[in-house]
Design an enzyme around this catalytic site. Structure first.
Site: not given
Ligand code: PRP
Length: 180
Positions: A99-100, A159, A44, A131, A103, A165, A152-153
């Site tokens: 980080e993107d 993604d 991400g 968030k 959450d 993405r 949900f964004v």
């Molecule tokens: C997403 C996002 C963060 C994480 C945040 O990654 O990129 O790394 O979830 O969520 P949290 O605060 O609830 O832990 P994901 O696991 O979807 O992997 P990706 O980066 O490959 O999309």
């Protein structure tokens, strides 16, 4: 084509650029005299990290780590898996994790603890989106681009089932896309 699945734009391309510029200036000032190691959490982080780096006027190194917690759905599983580890030691380094989104904060708190355990001198987090309504673990990132509501964004790295993405902005996904 992808746009038809988006309910509304939450962070526009222009706003993302302005956020990165602002965060970049702040981080550049805070890390004067240091050579930080910027670690992006794949996948991400990619577009955000690339945009942010343009505004970091520092001698810095970049590394990537593969971390996964969603495994395809719209909610974090909390089961954080490292799919690709770092290539270099972090002992004594000043680390900035890119980080993107934060959450539940499960991902970021586990990775922060891991890097400190490995001997990092400092670990801070820069996230495009925060968030806070999704929190399960208490965590406040030092650098936040934009605080968003509990929706949900997707887009700009984020993604749903590995899609979206590549959208140049962050948008809210229409519910019918993930409930059908
Ligand atoms: C997403 C996002 C963060 C994480 C945040 O990654 O990129 O790394 O979830 O969520 P949290 O605060 O609830 O832990 P994901 O696991 O979807 O992997 P990706 O980066 O490959 O999309």
């Amino acid at each position: 084509m992808l746009e038809k699945d988006i309910k509304k734009v939450l962070v526009s391309q222009k706003e993302i650029q302005e956020i990165c510029q602002k965060l970049g200036t702040q981080i550049t000032n805070d890390y004067q005299g240091k050579k930080p190691l910027v670690i992006g959490l794949l996948k991400g982080c990619m577009p955000f990290m690339a945009e942010l780096m343009k505004y970091l006027d520092l001698y810095l190194e970049v590394e990537l780590m593969g971390v996964q917690s969603y495994h395809g759905g719209t909610a974090s599983t909390g089961d954080v898996k490292i799919t690709r580890d770092l290539d270099i030691p972090v002992k004594g380094r000043d680390i900035l994790i890119a980080e993107d989104i934060v959450d539940t904060a499960k991902t970021i708190s586990i990775i922060t603890k891991l890097l400190l355990y490995r001997g990092a001198n400092s670990v801070e987090v820069v996230t495009l989106l925060d968030k806070p309504a999704g929190r399960v673990v208490e965590f406040t990132p030092k650098y936040i681009g934009k605080t968003i509501p509990k929706e949900f964004v997707v887009g700009f790295g984020l993604d749903y089932d590995e899609m979206y993405r590549n959208l140049p902005y962050v948008g809210v996904l229409k519910e019918e896309v993930y409930t059908k």
